[in-house]
Enzyme design. Structure first.
Site, PDB file in Angstrom:
ATOM      1  N   CYS A   1       8.518 -42.683  87.019  1.00 37.90           N
ATOM      2  CA  CYS A   1       8.648 -41.223  86.895  1.00 37.90           C
ATOM      3  C   CYS A   1       7.398 -40.608  86.250  1.00 37.90           C
ATOM      4  O   CYS A   1       7.166 -39.402  86.357  1.00 37.90           O
ATOM      5  CB  CYS A   1       9.871 -40.874  86.062  1.00 37.90           C
ATOM      6  SG  CYS A   1      11.355 -41.706  86.652  1.00 37.90           S
TER       7      CYS A   1
ATOM      8  N   TYR B   1      25.875 -58.409  93.648  1.00 35.03           N
ATOM      9  CA  TYR B   1      26.009 -57.029  93.159  1.00 35.03           C
ATOM     10  C   TYR B   1      24.751 -56.251  93.564  1.00 35.03           C
ATOM     11  O   TYR B   1      23.714 -56.853  93.870  1.00 35.03           O
ATOM     12  CB  TYR B   1      26.152 -57.011  91.636  1.00 35.03           C
ATOM     13  CG  TYR B   1      27.481 -57.544  91.139  1.00 35.03           C
ATOM     14  CD1 TYR B   1      28.459 -56.673  90.666  1.00 35.03           C
ATOM     15  CD2 TYR B   1      27.760 -58.909  91.131  1.00 35.03           C
ATOM     16  CE1 TYR B   1      29.685 -57.150  90.206  1.00 35.03           C
ATOM     17  CE2 TYR B   1      28.982 -59.390  90.676  1.00 35.03           C
ATOM     18  CZ  TYR B   1      29.937 -58.509  90.210  1.00 35.03           C
ATOM     19  OH  TYR B   1      31.141 -58.965  89.762  1.00 35.03           O
TER      20      TYR B   1
HETATM   21  P1  FAD Z   1      12.754 -49.283  91.757  1.00 37.54           P
HETATM   22  O1  FAD Z   1      12.573 -48.796  90.393  1.00 37.54           O
HETATM   23  O2  FAD Z   1      11.936 -48.639  92.831  1.00 37.54           O
HETATM   24  O3  FAD Z   1      12.494 -50.824  91.757  1.00 37.54           O
HETATM   25  C1  FAD Z   1      12.622 -51.594  92.924  1.00 37.54           C
HETATM   26  C2  FAD Z   1      11.659 -52.746  92.874  1.00 37.54           C
HETATM   27  O4  FAD Z   1      12.116 -53.748  93.750  1.00 37.54           O
HETATM   28  C3  FAD Z   1      10.264 -52.377  93.344  1.00 37.54           C
HETATM   29  O5  FAD Z   1       9.319 -52.604  92.343  1.00 37.54           O
HETATM   30  C4  FAD Z   1      10.037 -53.285  94.555  1.00 37.54           C
HETATM   31  O6  FAD Z   1       8.716 -53.784  94.602  1.00 37.54           O
HETATM   32  C5  FAD Z   1      11.001 -54.397  94.301  1.00 37.54           C
HETATM   33  N1  FAD Z   1      11.451 -55.051  95.531  1.00 37.54           N
HETATM   34  C6  FAD Z   1      11.976 -54.490  96.648  1.00 37.54           C
HETATM   35  N2  FAD Z   1      12.274 -55.431  97.552  1.00 37.54           N
HETATM   36  C7  FAD Z   1      11.944 -56.608  97.000  1.00 37.54           C
HETATM   37  C8  FAD Z   1      12.025 -57.948  97.456  1.00 37.54           C
HETATM   38  N3  FAD Z   1      12.515 -58.238  98.649  1.00 37.54           N
HETATM   39  N4  FAD Z   1      11.588 -58.934  96.637  1.00 37.54           N
HETATM   40  C9  FAD Z   1      11.099 -58.656  95.403  1.00 37.54           C
HETATM   41  N5  FAD Z   1      10.982 -57.407  94.926  1.00 37.54           N
HETATM   42  C10 FAD Z   1      11.424 -56.401  95.719  1.00 37.54           C
HETATM   43  N6  FAD Z   1      13.829 -40.433  88.965  1.00 37.54           N
HETATM   44  C11 FAD Z   1      14.280 -39.620  87.992  1.00 37.54           C
HETATM   45  O7  FAD Z   1      15.459 -39.679  87.655  1.00 37.54           O
HETATM   46  N7  FAD Z   1      13.452 -38.721  87.380  1.00 37.54           N
HETATM   47  C12 FAD Z   1      12.148 -38.632  87.701  1.00 37.54           C
HETATM   48  O8  FAD Z   1      11.416 -37.834  87.103  1.00 37.54           O
HETATM   49  C13 FAD Z   1      11.647 -39.460  88.716  1.00 37.54           C
HETATM   50  N8  FAD Z   1      10.355 -39.381  89.084  1.00 37.54           N
HETATM   51  C14 FAD Z   1       9.883 -40.257  90.009  1.00 37.54           C
HETATM   52  C15 FAD Z   1       8.535 -40.192  90.346  1.00 37.54           C
HETATM   53  C16 FAD Z   1       8.026 -41.072  91.283  1.00 37.54           C
HETATM   54  C17 FAD Z   1       6.588 -40.985  91.649  1.00 37.54           C
HETATM   55  C18 FAD Z   1       8.877 -42.025  91.895  1.00 37.54           C
HETATM   56  C19 FAD Z   1       8.330 -42.988  92.909  1.00 37.54           C
HETATM   57  C20 FAD Z   1      10.210 -42.084  91.580  1.00 37.54           C
HETATM   58  C21 FAD Z   1      10.727 -41.193  90.638  1.00 37.54           C
HETATM   59  N9  FAD Z   1      12.070 -41.220  90.283  1.00 37.54           N
HETATM   60  C22 FAD Z   1      12.537 -40.382  89.327  1.00 37.54           C
HETATM   61  C23 FAD Z   1      13.010 -42.127  90.952  1.00 37.54           C
HETATM   62  C24 FAD Z   1      13.241 -43.376  90.123  1.00 37.54           C
HETATM   63  O9  FAD Z   1      12.021 -43.945  89.823  1.00 37.54           O
HETATM   64  C25 FAD Z   1      14.113 -44.324  90.916  1.00 37.54           C
HETATM   65  O10 FAD Z   1      15.344 -43.690  91.162  1.00 37.54           O
HETATM   66  C26 FAD Z   1      14.371 -45.603  90.183  1.00 37.54           C
HETATM   67  O11 FAD Z   1      13.186 -46.261  89.877  1.00 37.54           O
HETATM   68  C27 FAD Z   1      15.259 -46.527  91.058  1.00 37.54           C
HETATM   69  O12 FAD Z   1      15.375 -47.768  90.477  1.00 37.54           O
HETATM   70  P2  FAD Z   1      15.560 -49.064  91.366  1.00 37.54           P
HETATM   71  O13 FAD Z   1      15.654 -50.212  90.452  1.00 37.54           O
HETATM   72  O14 FAD Z   1      16.649 -48.861  92.341  1.00 37.54           O
HETATM   73  O15 FAD Z   1      14.252 -49.166  92.230  1.00 37.54           O
END
Ligand code: FAD
Length: 844
Positions: A46, A283
């Site tokens: 973020c 999960y």
């Molecule tokens: P992520 O945090 O994206 O993590 C997923 C990870 O899994 C990634 O690093 C990826 O490389 C890894 N991955 C995927 N597939 C594989 C695989 N097959 N093998 C190994 N690794 C893998 N949300 C807010 O609430 N407020 C904000 O201000 C905000 N600003 C944001 C700004 C930006 C620029 C971005 C990109 C997102 C923002 N978000 C914000 C959204 C927030 O970051 C996401 O909702 C949150 O990070 C989701 O978490 P996650 O664990 O699902 O995925």
């Protein structure tokens, strides 16, 4: 608890890292491994836009945890640059590829957690892989954008997609000095909020000199030497140095799909209330999951960090202790900084409720961030959505400058607990004048919504006004005449609220009455008077004139860099960058030299007036009152926190003849310097003038002829004549050959329906598909009566002023280039100015 469980986690950022950390606290003996495709874990995604914009100056600050710190503090093994390429649910095995060595191996698990997140959408647009086109999700993408900006010193950036990330990038690149253009396919930015809330963002982006195109998408990218040409679907071409694609994201569910896990209608991995996928040992959390929306009951996804983190905790507890913690689903509470504005929402929007077929009511309220008498209060607009049957809260959206975040959190708390608009009214907030009012904006929203449920008041929204039958409608403007003079809804009648009881006979009982004031409160008081004196069909215009005006004016901000050019030395040249920067406008009202001279000539003569915290019309009323006490030539500097003051002060000066020296906008603060002029302000209702003013509203040929006969007659009698062309009347003064002009959808629609120019007008009666107007022209010729075009030429040579109404042009999508040369463009203030010295005022 079983001994030495093996927990494998795919994805090491928001959801994955949280799940892992909580698992360790639940189970000290387990083997926990995180597999992360990228080189970093647990970083602040973020914060990425703010690092690019240099608000976050140190790259290291983005990394909340490292593989080393995870190992040291939590005894969790983190394998970065390790992509999980396959899951075998039957064998409880995953295949992992080491991205540095290309080596592949397998690992077994007892429980597997998927937190792969969401990936940016990259549609197959021609040229999308050109150099200089970026997406933003990970640290390497951030590094790539940052080094492009640092090394290449780009002058222009195009942002495709105006969601939260797109707008954050727009602000950060703008802060670095780039000229930013946003291209958005929808008719508004920030699709999570509704149009009238987004409209406030549009107007704010305009004050920041951000160019933006709405209802238009990218057709192709093309590299041309050092620059990129971005061609839009409308055919427009924008030249730029770099592009940020922020079209949207989609869940990374490929791996889960290939493993045979159930995928929902949204493309997300389907989970139950325990965050368990269709496989018992697997999960899933975060951006990739699909859950039941607690408000609509339909399946949905939320792309937000807060829910991902909270799900991680629940998921880890269920894995370690059995499925006991339930996830209630996200209500999508979000907030974003857009330049000086904060935009926030929780729950569902009108768009979603409509699409889901859920009956709802909504109200728009305008409040101050804190008590108006304490300095620095700024306005905020709130839209509250709720059930018409029991008042259950469905959602809220807020846009403002200060205190938006804490209000949306109050709404979210009530919503999360299944609360109603009565609960909003009862929210007991912390109050002292610097922080709030005794009745907080959240309480006010609750009170107003309650009134609509108890039948005390009925609201109608700005977009319904146009749909109503004008013959059955009485638009009642209860603001002061001074406010009304600065702009009112076409066709409305101004009866100030304090005169309403005495003037009730002017309000027809057999029509639908829509009553409005600036923000809604005085209209509510008036609505109550009307309801209790026998008026049955009365509505309060929700959000008042403020919402109506903001929502009906031109939304896009096109071609603002058209006057600039890229020089041979690769610099972007602009007419007067300093002036544009300081005033946000290039209207010649301010120059550094003039300000210097003014300071030298009038050091002691500047009276300071503080109108901060006052809502419209407060700042204008204060200006009027204070300027009366000045001598001619003296100046006052008024500070207001109503952003509408910037526009109003210009119109007011124009109308009253006082000189506007400067207007500066700084966040919610508008500072205007006005010099008192000798010219007397005429009362608005004056009929003692010798001049004539005609409002040309209709595009009927016969009415246009009548108007010009009268105008020419008045001009020949020595009167100064002003013809004010508004709405349909604009067709009369259109050029026969118009240059190609880009228009938004509504503009194109109106353009196709309206007469192209004066020769294409129809008769108001007996037109018979155009036959009538041809007969009329022939008859006029035979009777030696000038044709309309000749009458218009005569009027011009007799010095008749043609003024086109800016607001109508915006609404009808008419561009200045389409109008006859020499036509002035003006606002209501221009009309009022002319009308105040006219003895004849005609509406044609
Ligand atoms: P992520 O945090 O994206 O993590 C997923 C990870 O899994 C990634 O690093 C990826 O490389 C890894 N991955 C995927 N597939 C594989 C695989 N097959 N093998 C190994 N690794 C893998 N949300 C807010 O609430 N407020 C904000 O201000 C905000 N600003 C944001 C700004 C930006 C620029 C971005 C990109 C997102 C923002 N978000 C914000 C959204 C927030 O970051 C996401 O909702 C949150 O990070 C989701 O978490 P996650 O664990 O699902 O995925």
């Amino acid at each position: 608890m079983e001994e030495n469980m093996k927990y494998m986690i795919i994805g090491g950022v928001a959801g994955g890292a949280t799940t892992a950390a909580r698992l360790r606290r639940n189970d000290e003996s387990a083997e926990i491994i995180i597999f992360e495709r990228g080189a970093h874990i647990s970083y602040a995604n973020c914060g990425l836009p703010y690092y690019i914009g240099s608000t976050i100056s140190e790259r290291d600050k983005l990394f909340v945890q490292t593989p080393e710190s995870f190992k040291a503090k939590l005894n969790i093994e983190v394998r970065v640059r390790s992509e999980v390429t396959a899951i075998d649910p039957d064998a409880k095995k995953i295949t992992v590829k080491n991205l540095d060595t290309d080596e592949e191996y397998t690992e077994t698990y007892d429980k597997l957690v998927l937190s792969p997140g969401a990936e940016p959408v990259k549609p197959p647009i021609p040229g999308i892989n050109e150099e200089g086109i970026f997406t933003l999700r990970s640290v390497p993408e951030t590094d790539a954008i940052k080094s492009f900006v640092d090394d290449r010193s780009p002058k222009r950036a195009v942002i495709v997609g105006a969601g939260f990330i797109g707008l954050e990038m727009a602000e950060n690149l703008h802060q670095l000095g780039l000229q930013v253009t946003i291209v958005e396919m929808a008719q508004q930015v920030m699709n999570v909020v509704d149009y009238e809330i987004a409209a406030e963002v549009h107007q704010h982006l305009k004050t920041k000199n951000v160019e933006f195109y709405l209802s238009d998408g990218v057709a192709s990218f093309r590299r041309e030497g050092e620059r990129l040409a971005v061609t839009l679907k409308s055919g427009r071409e924008i030249e730029t140095d770099m592009v940020i694609l922020s079209i949207g994201v989609r869940p990374e569910s490929k791996l889960a799909r290939e493993a045979g896990l159930e995928i929902g209608r949204t493309g997300g991995i389907k989970v139950d209330k325990y965050l368990r996928t269709s496989n018992h040992e697997i999960y899933a959390v975060g951006d990739a999951i699909e859950f039941e929306n607690p408000i609509t009951g339909s399946r949905s996804i939320t792309y937000l960090a807060g829910p991902a983190n909270k799900q991680g905790r629940i998921c880890a507890d269920n894995i370690a202790h059995g499925d006991k913690s339930t996830y209630k689903g996200s209500i999508a509470t979000a907030v974003a900084k857009v330049f000086d504005l904060t935009v926030a929402s929780t729950g569902v929007s009108e768009k979603t409720l409509t699409a889901e077929g859920i009956p709802f009511l909504s109200v728009i309220t305008h409040s101050s961030s804190h008590a108006g008498y304490y300095p620095g209060a700024s306005p905020m607009s709130i839209k509250t959505l709720y059930s018409p049957s029991d008042g259950r809260l469905f959602g809220a959206q807020i846009v403002g400058y200060e205190g938006v975040d804490k209000r949306i959190d109050l709404f979210a708390t009530v919503l999360r607990c299944g609360g109603t608009v009565w609960d909003l009214g009862e929210v007991e907030h912390a109050y002292a004048p610097p922080y709030s009012s005794a009745k907080d904006p959240v309480n006010i929203a609750g009170f107003v919504a309650q009134n609509t449920l108890t039948g005390v008041s009925q609201h109608i929204h700005w977009n319904r006004v146009e749909e109503m039958n004008p013959d059955r409608l009485f638009l009642l403007d209860v603001r002061t005449p001074e406010e009304a003079a600065l702009g009112m809804i076409e066709g409305a009648v101004n009866i100030p609220d304090y005169e309403l009881r005495q003037r009730l006979s002017e309000v027809p009982k057999d029509k639908t009455v829509i009553v409005y004031c600036a923000a809604g409160q005085r209209a509510y008081f008036s609505e109550r008077i009307l309801r209790q004196t026998g008026y049955e069909e009365v509505y309060n215009l929700s959000g008042g004139y403020k919402t109506y005006e903001i929502s009906t004016q031109r939304q896009a901000n096109e071609d603002i860099f058209a006057g600039d050019y890229l020089g041979k030395d690769d610099h972007l040249y602009q007419a007067d960058p300093e002036r544009l920067e300081r005033t946000g406008r290039l209207d010649g009202s301010w120059t550094p030299e003039r300000e210097e001279e003014d300071r030298r000539l009038h050091p002691a003569q500047l009276k300071e007036v503080d109108a901060s915290g006052m809502q419209c019309p407060g700042p204008i009323m204060k200006l009027k009152q204070e300027i009366e006490g000045l001598e001619t030539g003296q100046r006052l500097r008024e500070t207001a926190t109503d952003p509408g003051f910037a526009r109003d002060v210009a119109a007011w000066c124009n109308m009253t003849g006082n000189r506007l020296i400067e207007v500066k906008e700084d966040g919610p603060r508008v500072v205007a310097v006005v010099e008192k002029q000798e010219r007397q302000v005429r009362p608005l209702t004056s009929t003692d003038g010798n001049n004539a003013t005609l409002i040309m509203f209709s595009d009927d040929l016969d009415k246009a002829l009548a108007g010009f006969v009268l105008a020419n007659g008045a001009a020949s009698a020595g009167k100064e004549v002003t013809m004010f062309f508004t709405f349909w009347g604009l067709s009369i003064i259109k050029k026969e050959q118009t240059p190609p002009v880009r228009k938004d959808l509504m503009g194109r629609m109106f353009g196709s329906m309206l007469p192209k120019h004066s020769d294409k007008l129809s008769l108001s009666k007996m037109n018979f598909g155009g036959l009538g107007s041809s007969m009329m022209k022939a008859r006029m010729k035979s009777k030696n009566v000038d044709a309309l075009e000749k009458m218009m030429a005569n009027a011009r040579s007799a010095g008749v002023r043609f003024v086109a109404c800016q607001m109508s042009m915006d609404i009808m999508g008419v561009d200045a280039e389409e109008l006859l040369d020499g036509v002035e463009i003006g606002g209501v203030a221009t009309y009022m100015d002319a009308a105040s010295s006219s003895g004849v005022n005609l509406f044609v």
